[in-house]
Design a protein around this motif. Structure first.
Motif, PDB file in Angstrom:
ATOM      1  N   TYR A  39      67.833  56.512  -3.441  1.00 31.78           N
ATOM      2  CA  TYR A  39      68.653  56.637  -4.645  1.00 31.78           C
ATOM      3  C   TYR A  39      69.237  58.047  -4.695  1.00 31.78           C
ATOM      4  CZ  TYR A  39      65.489  52.771  -5.715  1.00 31.78           C
ATOM      5  OH  TYR A  39      64.746  51.619  -5.644  1.00 31.78           O
ATOM      6  N   ASN A  65      70.109  56.649  -9.905  1.00 32.09           N
ATOM      7  CA  ASN A  65      68.824  56.642 -10.601  1.00 32.09           C
ATOM      8  C   ASN A  65      68.043  57.910 -10.290  1.00 32.09           C
ATOM      9  OD1 ASN A  65      68.800  53.949 -11.800  1.00 32.09           O
ATOM     10  ND2 ASN A  65      68.679  53.184  -9.693  1.00 32.09           N
ATOM     11  N   CYS A 117      64.128  59.812 -10.492  1.00 35.63           N
ATOM     12  CA  CYS A 117      62.729  59.379 -10.439  1.00 35.63           C
ATOM     13  C   CYS A 117      62.227  59.015 -11.841  1.00 35.63           C
ATOM     14  CB  CYS A 117      61.882  60.487  -9.825  1.00 35.63           C
ATOM     15  SG  CYS A 117      60.109  60.219  -9.897  1.00 35.63           S
ATOM     16  N   PHE A 118      62.629  59.796 -12.835  1.00 36.80           N
ATOM     17  CA  PHE A 118      62.298  59.485 -14.230  1.00 36.80           C
ATOM     18  C   PHE A 118      63.320  60.145 -15.127  1.00 36.80           C
ATOM     19  CE2 PHE A 118      60.303  63.577 -13.581  1.00 36.80           C
ATOM     20  CZ  PHE A 118      60.470  64.243 -14.785  1.00 36.80           C
ATOM     21  N   LYS A 165      56.386  58.846 -17.737  1.00 38.91           N
ATOM     22  CA  LYS A 165      55.830  58.231 -16.536  1.00 38.91           C
ATOM     23  C   LYS A 165      56.728  58.550 -15.345  1.00 38.91           C
ATOM     24  CE  LYS A 165      54.172  53.879 -14.577  1.00 38.91           C
ATOM     25  NZ  LYS A 165      53.999  52.407 -14.786  1.00 38.91           N
ATOM     26  N   CYS A 183      57.872  58.259 -11.354  1.00 39.70           N
ATOM     27  CA  CYS A 183      57.905  57.210 -10.340  1.00 39.70           C
ATOM     28  C   CYS A 183      56.854  57.469  -9.253  1.00 39.70           C
ATOM     29  CB  CYS A 183      59.294  57.129  -9.706  1.00 39.70           C
ATOM     30  SG  CYS A 183      59.724  58.561  -8.691  1.00 39.70           S
ATOM     31  N   GLU A 184      56.554  56.453  -8.469  1.00 41.00           N
ATOM     32  CA  GLU A 184      55.499  56.569  -7.459  1.00 41.00           C
ATOM     33  C   GLU A 184      55.912  57.412  -6.260  1.00 41.00           C
ATOM     34  OE1 GLU A 184      54.081  52.769  -6.301  1.00 41.00           O
ATOM     35  OE2 GLU A 184      53.253  52.268  -8.277  1.00 41.00           O
ATOM     36  N   ASN A 185      57.182  57.356  -5.875  1.00 42.99           N
ATOM     37  CA  ASN A 185      57.645  58.053  -4.670  1.00 42.99           C
ATOM     38  C   ASN A 185      58.842  58.944  -5.003  1.00 42.99           C
ATOM     39  OD1 ASN A 185      55.814  56.642  -2.762  1.00 42.99           O
ATOM     40  ND2 ASN A 185      57.026  54.848  -3.352  1.00 42.99           N
ATOM     41  N   PRO A 186      58.590  60.131  -5.574  1.00 46.93           N
ATOM     42  CA  PRO A 186      59.695  60.993  -6.020  1.00 46.93           C
ATOM     43  C   PRO A 186      60.689  61.361  -4.927  1.00 46.93           C
ATOM     44  CG  PRO A 186      57.604  61.754  -6.917  1.00 46.93           C
ATOM     45  CD  PRO A 186      57.276  60.701  -5.917  1.00 46.93           C
ATOM     46  N   TYR A 238      64.109  59.821  -4.123  1.00 56.59           N
ATOM     47  CA  TYR A 238      65.207  60.097  -5.057  1.00 56.59           C
ATOM     48  C   TYR A 238      65.792  61.489  -4.801  1.00 56.59           C
ATOM     49  CZ  TYR A 238      63.093  56.261  -7.729  1.00 56.59           C
ATOM     50  OH  TYR A 238      62.574  55.047  -8.125  1.00 56.59           O
ATOM     51  N   TYR A 295      64.957  64.328  -9.231  1.00 56.60           N
ATOM     52  CA  TYR A 295      63.615  64.117  -9.772  1.00 56.60           C
ATOM     53  C   TYR A 295      63.709  63.634 -11.214  1.00 56.60           C
ATOM     54  CZ  TYR A 295      58.693  65.064 -10.851  1.00 56.60           C
ATOM     55  OH  TYR A 295      57.382  64.953 -11.218  1.00 56.60           O
ATOM     56  N   ASP A 296      64.429  64.392 -12.057  1.00 50.81           N
ATOM     57  CA  ASP A 296      64.782  63.880 -13.372  1.00 50.81           C
ATOM     58  C   ASP A 296      66.303  63.711 -13.401  1.00 50.81           C
ATOM     59  OD1 ASP A 296      65.869  66.413 -13.890  1.00 50.81           O
ATOM     60  OD2 ASP A 296      64.183  67.073 -15.117  1.00 50.81           O
TER      61      ASP A 296
END
Length: 334
Positions: free
Chosen positions: A270, A274, A276-277, A291, A293-296, A299, A302-303
């Motif tokens: 991504y 999108n 990661c969060f 929360k 994401c599991e695999n930053p 992406y 990151y945010d």
């Protein structure tokens, strides 16, 4: 004869390698980097003062999930050379004071304030200065100025084109003043990292991307002219003055930064669509319940505005470092 030629060639290459290794071993230069900017560059200043970004989400005061570009540049150069990093960047940092929200984010600093902190430390002797010290400044501003200025215009009903032109003009003026101050204070090598392509960040809504892209392009062009004007002033400074020995380097434009994310290998899953969060308030405010994401590192972001550490690494080592080496602002043997 052919065998003899090959032997001679091998010996020449070996001697050349020895000569280079001796030259690097004899290099006593201390590369002292003075760094200014915003959250993408901050290595813990805002965290030290205000406890943000949230340590449960962000890595050791960095606005990412791991080291940022300053860390990667430091680690790489320090592997073979003496390097000192003095970082004055803060989360929420801006080039122009009018875009600083110091009420909401009291630990943020604008370019004038960051420069002033550096000059104060310099006057107090907090920055080692010897005959082997090579002082180089790196400044990376503008993303927050564009976002704040454009948001202000859109929410107030101002004409976006008129507001955009003012943002560009103000940025060029503020950054020109910033680099000129550094040059006049004795920083002989002043480098300006170009505007980041904020139009690709998830923060920017799809319908606004063309407008923001045009704005970023305009900033690129304005910075070229601003840096040319500053260098002309430095060239006309009195002989022997600090300014007469200084030069400002603009390290390209935003387009090479925009090419970093698609070039990362293994490829991001991504990029701009999108993060990661999403931080619903701001990374400058503690917001429980987020929360991640599991695999930053799948992406680019990151945010919704800050790159992942994988992007930072590629930006540092495959984008910025070669440009620093091109302008001889970093050693070439790393």
């Amino acid at each position: 004869m052919a065998g003899a030629s090959r032997i001679v060639g091998v010996l020449v290459l070996a001697l050349a390698a020895v000569s280079l290794s001796v030259a690097y071993a004899a290099d006593k230069t201390v590369y002292q980097y003075i760094i200014f900017g915003d959250s993408v560059t901050d290595t813990g200043n805002v965290f030290k003062d205000g406890g943000v970004p949230d340590p449960a989400i962000y890595f050791k005061g960095r606005f990412s999930n791991g080291p940022n570009w300053v860390d990667y540049i430091n680690e790489t150069l320090s592997s073979k050379h003496k390097v000192q990093i003095f970082n004055y960047a803060t989360g929420g940092g801006v080039a122009c004071r009018a875009n600083l929200n110091s009420t909401r984010y009291p630990y943020s600093r604008d370019a004038v304030n960051q420069t002033g902190n550096f000059l104060a430390d310099l006057a107090k002797g907090k920055l080692p200065t010897t005959k082997d010290t090579r002082r180089i400044s790196l400044s990376w501003f503008a993303a927050n100025d564009v976002i704040v200025g454009l948001t202000r215009a859109l929410t107030s009903g101002a004409d976006p084109a008129t507001a955009g032109a003012q943002i560009v003009a103000d940025l060029a003026t503020c950054l020109a003043q910033h680099v000129a101050t550094l040059a006049g204070a004795g920083v002989a090598e002043v480098a300006l990292i170009p505007q980041s392509p904020v139009q690709v960040s998830p923060l920017v809504l799809d319908y606004l991307r063309p407008l923001v892209s045009q704005l970023v392009d305009a900033v690129d062009g304005a910075l070229v002219k601003a840096v040319e004007a500053v260098n002309a002033q430095l060239g006309a400074a009195p002989a022997g003055s600090a300014a007469s020995r200084a030069h400002v380097y603009l390290l390209g434009d935003s387009k090479w930064i925009g090419r970093i994310a698609p070039a990362v290998r293994p490829a991001f899953k991504y990029i701009s669509e999108n993060p990661c969060f999403v931080n619903p308030v701001s990374s400058m405010v503690l917001t429980p319940g987020i929360k991640v994401c599991e695999n930053p590192n799948d992406y680019a972001f990151y945010d919704e505005i800050h790159p992942s550490t994988t992007f930072h690494k590629w930006f540092a080592l495959h984008g910025l470092l070669p440009r620093l080496q091109l302008f001889r602002l970093a050693p070439r043997d790393v």
